[in-house]
Design a protein around this motif. Structure first.
Motif, PDB file in Angstrom:
ATOM      1  N   TYR A 193      77.366  77.023  40.449  1.00  0.00           N
ATOM      2  CA  TYR A 193      77.691  76.168  39.498  1.00  0.00           C
ATOM      3  C   TYR A 193      79.011  75.990  39.233  1.00  0.00           C
ATOM      4  O   TYR A 193      79.618  74.782  38.921  1.00  0.00           O
ATOM      5  CB  TYR A 193      77.115  76.540  38.209  1.00  0.00           C
ATOM      6  N   LYS A 194      79.887  76.732  39.320  1.00  0.00           N
ATOM      7  CA  LYS A 194      81.407  76.881  39.093  1.00  0.00           C
ATOM      8  C   LYS A 194      82.011  75.810  40.263  1.00  0.00           C
ATOM      9  O   LYS A 194      82.935  75.028  39.749  1.00  0.00           O
ATOM     10  CB  LYS A 194      82.086  78.185  39.038  1.00  0.00           C
ATOM     11  N   ARG A 195      81.576  75.759  41.225  1.00  0.00           N
ATOM     12  CA  ARG A 195      82.061  75.319  42.387  1.00  0.00           C
ATOM     13  C   ARG A 195      81.675  73.783  42.361  1.00  0.00           C
ATOM     14  O   ARG A 195      82.493  72.857  42.362  1.00  0.00           O
ATOM     15  CB  ARG A 195      81.525  75.552  43.913  1.00  0.00           C
ATOM     16  N   ALA A 196      80.188  73.342  41.655  1.00  0.00           N
ATOM     17  CA  ALA A 196      79.836  72.198  41.462  1.00  0.00           C
ATOM     18  C   ALA A 196      80.693  71.491  40.443  1.00  0.00           C
ATOM     19  O   ALA A 196      81.120  70.187  40.744  1.00  0.00           O
ATOM     20  CB  ALA A 196      78.301  72.087  41.162  1.00  0.00           C
ATOM     21  N   PHE A 197      81.060  72.140  39.371  1.00  0.00           N
ATOM     22  CA  PHE A 197      81.784  71.658  38.141  1.00  0.00           C
ATOM     23  C   PHE A 197      83.143  71.260  38.378  1.00  0.00           C
ATOM     24  O   PHE A 197      83.591  70.228  38.208  1.00  0.00           O
ATOM     25  CB  PHE A 197      81.814  72.539  37.068  1.00  0.00           C
TER      26      PHE A 197
END
Length: 208
Positions: A193-197
């Motif tokens: 999720y952090k990478r995607a954001f």
């Protein structure tokens, strides 16, 4: 996606609970992509009500654009929750999703609850007011599976009595597992999720 006749299935309640962002429904709609609605699993959305998904889909579209003309309307949300779902599965196309001769009798019969009273704009009230409380009868392929708001093919009390002890046993088991070791899968999902954001923010900066 549109050129290949692929569909997108929007699961708004699940996305909100998981904190996984908002699906770009407005952009997909503009490009002619068929967008249907889903609930995902009960552990991620806590509801299997398609009425709730229609309402959330309409509301969330207002967060992705300031142009009211681009928002998902009540009629579009209703279509996403009905016929668009049928269109999403090739083998279902032309067979379900409409009340039409030659189509399978998949129907909901509503007995208007207080949420639909007074009844004025039916489509708008179905999307923005109804939550499934008015569902009286459900037919799947012509067979009545719900009558007067209760399942006809399963004894609800028997089902709950069988599931309850299993649920309690699983909760105890999960508690023991959680104490012994953190759930690595949740940690990995959090990283994703952090990478995607981060990638999304970079894309937004490049766009402007």
């Amino acid at each position: 996606m549109a050129s290949s006749h692929a569909s997108a299935v929007h699961n708004p309640a699940s996305n909100l609970k998981l904190g996984s962002g908002i699906a770009p429904v407005v952009a997909l709609k503009k490009r002619g992509v068929n967008v249907a609605l889903g609930t995902d699993g009960g552990d991620t959305s806590d509801s299997y009500s398609i009425f709730e998904q229609m309402r959330l889909a309409a509301f969330l579209s207002r967060l992705t654009t300031e142009r009211p003309e681009d928002w998902v309307t009540s009629s579009e949300a209703l279509k996403m929750g009905t016929v668009n779902g049928a269109e999403a599965i090739p083998s279902w196309r032309g067979k379900i999703g409409k009340i039409k001769k030659g189509y399978r009798a998949d129907l909901l019969i509503l007995r208007p609850h207080l949420r639909l009273r007074p009844l004025n704009d039916i489509v708008s009230q179905l999307v923005f007011c109804e939550g499934g409380h008015s569902v009286d009868t459900v037919l799947v392929d012509g067979r009545v599976v719900v009558r007067k708001g209760r399942l006809t093919r399963v004894r609800e009390e028997t089902l709950v009595s069988k599931v309850q002890p299993i649920s309690e046993k699983m909760r105890k088991l999960y508690a023991v597992i959680a104490k012994k070791a953190p759930d690595k899968s949740e940690l990995e999902i959090a990283k994703l999720y952090k990478r995607a954001f981060v990638e999304e923010r970079r894309a937004d900066r490049r766009r402007f």
